[in-house]
Enzyme design. Sequence first.
Site, PDB file in Angstrom:
ATOM      1  CD  GLN A 110      27.480  56.228 -12.449  1.00 46.65           C
ATOM      2  OE1 GLN A 110      28.581  56.633 -12.784  1.00 46.65           O
ATOM      3  NE2 GLN A 110      27.130  56.111 -11.180  1.00 46.65           N
ATOM      4  CG  ASN A 111      25.611  49.469 -12.525  1.00 42.76           C
ATOM      5  OD1 ASN A 111      26.635  50.159 -12.512  1.00 42.76           O
ATOM      6  ND2 ASN A 111      25.022  49.045 -11.432  1.00 42.76           N
ATOM      7  CB  VAL A 112      26.307  48.351 -19.359  1.00 44.84           C
ATOM      8  CG1 VAL A 112      26.791  49.784 -19.508  1.00 44.84           C
ATOM      9  CG2 VAL A 112      27.471  47.422 -19.008  1.00 44.84           C
ATOM     10  CG  HIS A 128      27.501  55.022 -18.281  1.00 41.82           C
ATOM     11  ND1 HIS A 128      28.324  54.898 -17.185  1.00 41.82           N
ATOM     12  CD2 HIS A 128      27.373  56.363 -18.488  1.00 41.82           C
ATOM     13  CE1 HIS A 128      28.673  56.106 -16.758  1.00 41.82           C
ATOM     14  NE2 HIS A 128      28.098  57.002 -17.520  1.00 41.82           N
ATOM     15  CB  SER A 199      33.842  55.801  -7.335  1.00 39.45           C
ATOM     16  OG  SER A 199      33.704  55.953  -8.737  1.00 39.45           O
TER      17      SER A 199
HETATM   18  P1  OAD Z   1      33.434  52.389  -9.539  1.00 39.11           P
HETATM   19  O1  OAD Z   1      34.154  51.124  -9.757  1.00 39.11           O
HETATM   20  O2  OAD Z   1      34.151  53.665  -9.819  1.00 39.11           O
HETATM   21  O3  OAD Z   1      32.931  52.461  -8.029  1.00 39.11           O
HETATM   22  C1  OAD Z   1      32.262  51.392  -7.443  1.00 39.11           C
HETATM   23  C2  OAD Z   1      31.814  51.817  -6.068  1.00 39.11           C
HETATM   24  O4  OAD Z   1      31.048  50.763  -5.510  1.00 39.11           O
HETATM   25  C3  OAD Z   1      32.952  52.095  -5.078  1.00 39.11           C
HETATM   26  O5  OAD Z   1      32.730  53.353  -4.463  1.00 39.11           O
HETATM   27  C4  OAD Z   1      32.845  50.949  -4.074  1.00 39.11           C
HETATM   28  O6  OAD Z   1      33.223  51.331  -2.745  1.00 39.11           O
HETATM   29  C5  OAD Z   1      31.359  50.632  -4.138  1.00 39.11           C
HETATM   30  N1  OAD Z   1      30.982  49.272  -3.737  1.00 39.11           N
HETATM   31  C6  OAD Z   1      31.679  48.109  -3.853  1.00 39.11           C
HETATM   32  N2  OAD Z   1      30.945  47.066  -3.407  1.00 39.11           N
HETATM   33  C7  OAD Z   1      29.750  47.567  -2.992  1.00 39.11           C
HETATM   34  C8  OAD Z   1      28.575  47.002  -2.439  1.00 39.11           C
HETATM   35  N3  OAD Z   1      28.448  45.686  -2.220  1.00 39.11           N
HETATM   36  N4  OAD Z   1      27.546  47.832  -2.120  1.00 39.11           N
HETATM   37  C9  OAD Z   1      27.633  49.164  -2.360  1.00 39.11           C
HETATM   38  N5  OAD Z   1      28.730  49.765  -2.885  1.00 39.11           N
HETATM   39  C10 OAD Z   1      29.773  48.979  -3.201  1.00 39.11           C
HETATM   40  O7  OAD Z   1      32.058  52.286 -10.363  1.00 39.11           O
HETATM   41  P2  OAD Z   1      31.086  53.464 -10.865  1.00 39.11           P
HETATM   42  O8  OAD Z   1      31.001  54.558  -9.894  1.00 39.11           O
HETATM   43  O9  OAD Z   1      29.833  52.803 -11.278  1.00 39.11           O
HETATM   44  O10 OAD Z   1      31.604  53.865 -17.238  1.00 39.11           O
HETATM   45  O11 OAD Z   1      31.863  53.955 -12.158  1.00 39.11           O
HETATM   46  C11 OAD Z   1      31.252  54.887 -13.010  1.00 39.11           C
HETATM   47  C12 OAD Z   1      31.609  54.603 -14.443  1.00 39.11           C
HETATM   48  O12 OAD Z   1      33.025  54.471 -14.586  1.00 39.11           O
HETATM   49  C13 OAD Z   1      31.080  53.278 -14.986  1.00 39.11           C
HETATM   50  O13 OAD Z   1      29.732  53.325 -15.401  1.00 39.11           O
HETATM   51  C14 OAD Z   1      31.993  53.016 -16.154  1.00 39.11           C
HETATM   52  C15 OAD Z   1      33.327  53.444 -15.561  1.00 39.11           C
HETATM   53  O14 OAD Z   1      34.239  53.980 -16.471  1.00 39.11           O
HETATM   54  C16 OAD Z   1      31.568  53.366 -18.502  1.00 39.11           C
HETATM   55  O15 OAD Z   1      31.948  52.246 -18.774  1.00 39.11           O
HETATM   56  C17 OAD Z   1      31.045  54.313 -19.535  1.00 39.11           C
END
Ligand code: OAD
Length: 255
Positions: A110-112, A128, A199
Amino acid sequence: MNDLDLNLQNTVTALKKSHYGTAMTGAGMSAESGIPTFRGPEGLWTKYGEPDDLGYEKFIMDPQKWWEARLNEDYMPEMKKALAEAKPNPGHKALTRLEKMGLIKHVITQNVDGLHGESGTTQISEMHGNNHLLRCIECEARFSYDDISFSILPPLCTSCGGYLKIDTVMFGEPIPKSTLENIKKEVGKTDLMLILGTSGLVQPAASLPIMAKSTNNAILIEINPERSALSDFCDIVINEQTGTILPRIVDLLAK
Ligand code: OAD
């Protein structure tokens, strides 16, 4: 053996037994590269508020105005700076090693930030989009910024003449058709999925592990310091950082 060692050992055994392992990654995967996540105490959406669903509609209504604003704005400067400076961290590199070992066949991210590719992973679906690229809204061709003229706005696709937008998927924008079809194909083959640093709150990404579980009874393994919306569906949950744990898994596999 403590719980962590047991989980690591079970992960290694499951990877060795699997036929088609994939990984799905989220912002946490790049946190150790200095890129802020979206949710949680330091998250971008926590700081700026989650954008509404009208981002794509605003672009389509007036692409010229959108680009003029884009080229002059300084929205989320810490993200812009982090994306420009970030380098792959030990988690990205370990995932690349897992691909080279033949144990991870495809990474859905999901990372850009483009860091999986920069790390050397070759089989990647950037669900994404990619912050370093532009995409044609007609033919989905992608271009690097250097190859496109911005002398007129919106910039135009050199293949078909369609309008170019940032490749990053905007709020309210569907995932590009070809990308989503490829992801579904990969998930259809998956019998083990690593769920790394997400998340699990954003669709359709959050449904992919469940699809793999219901289609192939895939083993789901989560690595994330916190519990996520997907933890309850997982067979193994390791509450640690990906940059620490993925290299340990590689080391155990190499023994
Ligand atoms: P989130 O910010 O929702 O979640 C990040 C997750 O990473 C959390 O569950 C943290 O606990 C975990 N985390 C933090 N540090 C970490 C580490 N060192 N190792 C492993 N895990 C860690 O990000 P995404 O789930 O990626 O969409 O969010 C999904 C989408 O929401 C993104 O792609 C973006 C956003 O809206 C768009 O921009 C289209």
